[in-house]
Design a protein around this motif. Structure first.
Motif, PDB file in Angstrom:
ATOM      1  N   VAL A 139       0.862  -1.178   0.000  1.00  0.00           N
ATOM      2  CA  VAL A 139       0.000   0.000   0.000  1.00  0.00           C
ATOM      3  C   VAL A 139       0.898   1.227   0.000  1.00  0.00           C
ATOM      4  N   ARG A 140       0.704   2.098  -0.962  1.00  0.00           N
ATOM      5  CA  ARG A 140       1.427   3.378  -1.028  1.00  0.00           C
ATOM      6  C   ARG A 140       0.450   4.486  -0.659  1.00  0.00           C
ATOM      7  N   ILE A 141       0.885   5.337   0.248  1.00  0.00           N
ATOM      8  CA  ILE A 141       0.044   6.425   0.756  1.00  0.00           C
ATOM      9  C   ILE A 141       0.781   7.730   0.508  1.00  0.00           C
ATOM     10  N   ASP A 142       0.096   8.702  -0.084  1.00  0.00           N
ATOM     11  CA  ASP A 142       0.719  10.011  -0.289  1.00  0.00           C
ATOM     12  C   ASP A 142      -0.338  11.084  -0.468  1.00  0.00           C
ATOM     13  N   THR A 143       0.109  12.326  -0.450  1.00  0.00           N
ATOM     14  CA  THR A 143      -0.781  13.466  -0.631  1.00  0.00           C
ATOM     15  C   THR A 143      -0.795  13.868  -2.092  1.00  0.00           C
ATOM     16  N   VAL A 144      -1.989  14.029  -2.647  1.00  0.00           N
ATOM     17  CA  VAL A 144      -2.139  14.492  -4.025  1.00  0.00           C
ATOM     18  C   VAL A 144      -2.334  16.001  -4.043  1.00  0.00           C
ATOM     19  N   ASN A 157       4.307  12.150   4.908  1.00  0.00           N
ATOM     20  CA  ASN A 157       3.016  11.881   4.274  1.00  0.00           C
ATOM     21  C   ASN A 157       3.163  10.955   3.066  1.00  0.00           C
ATOM     22  N   ARG A 158       4.306  10.332   2.934  1.00  0.00           N
ATOM     23  CA  ARG A 158       4.539   9.313   1.898  1.00  0.00           C
ATOM     24  C   ARG A 158       4.963   8.033   2.596  1.00  0.00           C
ATOM     25  N   HIS A 159       4.141   7.019   2.446  1.00  0.00           N
ATOM     26  CA  HIS A 159       4.434   5.747   3.094  1.00  0.00           C
ATOM     27  C   HIS A 159       4.274   4.612   2.094  1.00  0.00           C
ATOM     28  N   LYS A 160       5.064   3.574   2.286  1.00  0.00           N
ATOM     29  CA  LYS A 160       4.969   2.341   1.504  1.00  0.00           C
ATOM     30  C   LYS A 160       4.932   1.216   2.526  1.00  0.00           C
ATOM     31  N   VAL A 161       3.790   0.519   2.587  1.00  0.00           N
ATOM     32  CA  VAL A 161       3.580  -0.484   3.628  1.00  0.00           C
ATOM     33  C   VAL A 161       3.340  -1.843   2.981  1.00  0.00           C
ATOM     34  N   THR A 163       2.023  -5.341   3.377  1.00  0.00           N
ATOM     35  CA  THR A 163       1.036  -5.929   4.274  1.00  0.00           C
ATOM     36  C   THR A 163       0.848  -7.392   3.898  1.00  0.00           C
ATOM     37  N   LEU A 164       1.165  -8.297   4.815  1.00  0.00           N
ATOM     38  CA  LEU A 164       1.047  -9.725   4.575  1.00  0.00           C
ATOM     39  C   LEU A 164      -0.308 -10.234   5.047  1.00  0.00           C
ATOM     40  N   GLU A 165      -0.779 -11.323   4.420  1.00  0.00           N
ATOM     41  CA  GLU A 165      -2.089 -11.875   4.782  1.00  0.00           C
ATOM     42  C   GLU A 165      -1.960 -12.707   6.057  1.00  0.00           C
ATOM     43  N   THR A 166      -1.797 -11.999   7.150  1.00  0.00           N
ATOM     44  CA  THR A 166      -1.693 -12.632   8.461  1.00  0.00           C
ATOM     45  C   THR A 166      -2.787 -12.134   9.400  1.00  0.00           C
ATOM     46  N   GLY A 167      -3.445 -11.047   9.003  1.00  0.00           N
ATOM     47  CA  GLY A 167      -4.419 -10.414   9.877  1.00  0.00           C
ATOM     48  C   GLY A 167      -3.756  -9.457  10.859  1.00  0.00           C
ATOM     49  N   ASP A 168      -2.405  -9.451  10.879  1.00  0.00           N
ATOM     50  CA  ASP A 168      -1.674  -8.556  11.761  1.00  0.00           C
ATOM     51  C   ASP A 168      -1.769  -7.116  11.268  1.00  0.00           C
ATOM     52  N   LEU A 169      -1.544  -6.178  12.193  1.00  0.00           N
ATOM     53  CA  LEU A 169      -1.538  -4.751  11.845  1.00  0.00           C
ATOM     54  C   LEU A 169      -0.120  -4.333  11.486  1.00  0.00           C
ATOM     55  N   TYR A 170       0.013  -3.598  10.391  1.00  0.00           N
ATOM     56  CA  TYR A 170       1.295  -3.075   9.927  1.00  0.00           C
ATOM     57  C   TYR A 170       1.214  -1.556  10.015  1.00  0.00           C
ATOM     58  N   ALA A 171       1.985  -0.992  10.945  1.00  0.00           N
ATOM     59  CA  ALA A 171       1.903   0.446  11.250  1.00  0.00           C
ATOM     60  C   ALA A 171       2.737   1.289  10.301  1.00  0.00           C
ATOM     61  N   PHE A 172       2.274   2.519  10.115  1.00  0.00           N
ATOM     62  CA  PHE A 172       3.050   3.531   9.383  1.00  0.00           C
ATOM     63  C   PHE A 172       2.893   4.858  10.089  1.00  0.00           C
TER      64      PHE A 172
END
Length: 172
Positions: A139-144, A157-161, A163-172
């Motif tokens: 997941v890439r997150i940024d401001t347009v 404000n730019r993140h690249k996360v 995320t694995l299919e584990t149900g775990d939370l991946y913080a940014f």
């Protein structure tokens, strides 16, 4: 030689041209002198520092994204647009929060709403269905758009996360 002036604006232009002629070499004076009231003042955008904090999770073909926009200031932001891009295509017929819309097969755009200097906006919570059931999604997150403010610190404000299919939370 006698010159009649018919327009007060011409007087201002003539005085301005005379001042320029004294201050700079003749070759630097423009052929036309525009009165100062016609030339728009330089517009300086206010400065704000938008940041995003949150987490993602992936389970059974669903991607959850929870993020809270923050503004470190110094100016308020009337609204901003955050973009979420996924490495896996989104399923058709997504139900998105009112302030979000699809921007393509892998893109969602959301309004942050107003964010006061030193303040936080309301949390965005998205439950996105994916096509298929991938074992991981980036997941890439940024401001347009920053509501017209300039942001000199885009690192928060730019993140690249991943995320694995584990149900775990991946913080940014």
């Amino acid at each position: 030689m006698r010159v009649r002036v018919k327009n007060a604006g011409l007087v201002a232009a003539a005085v301005g041209a005379a001042a320029l002629a004294v201050a700079v070499p003749a070759e630097a004076v423009p052929a036309e002198v525009v009165p100062a009231e016609v030339v728009p003042a330089e517009v300086v955008a206010p400065e704000a520092d938008v940041a995003y904090h949150g987490h993602t999770a992936l389970w059974q073909g669903r991607l959850g994204v929870w993020l809270t926009p923050q503004n470190h200031g110094p100016a308020d932001v009337s609204d901003a647009t955050v973009r979420l891009r996924t490495s896996a295509p989104l399923a058709d017929g997504q139900e998105l929060p009112d302030r979000c819309l699809r921007g393509g097969q892998r893109v969602v755009l959301c309004s942050t709403g107003g964010i006061g200097a030193g303040g936080w906006s309301e949390e965005l919570a998205l439950d996105l269905r994916l096509k298929g059931s991938p074992s991981e999604v980036t997941v890439r997150i940024d401001t347009v758009w920053n509501g017209g403010a300039q942001d000199r610190n885009t690192a928060n404000n730019r993140h690249k996360v991943l995320t694995l299919e584990t149900g775990d939370l991946y913080a940014f």
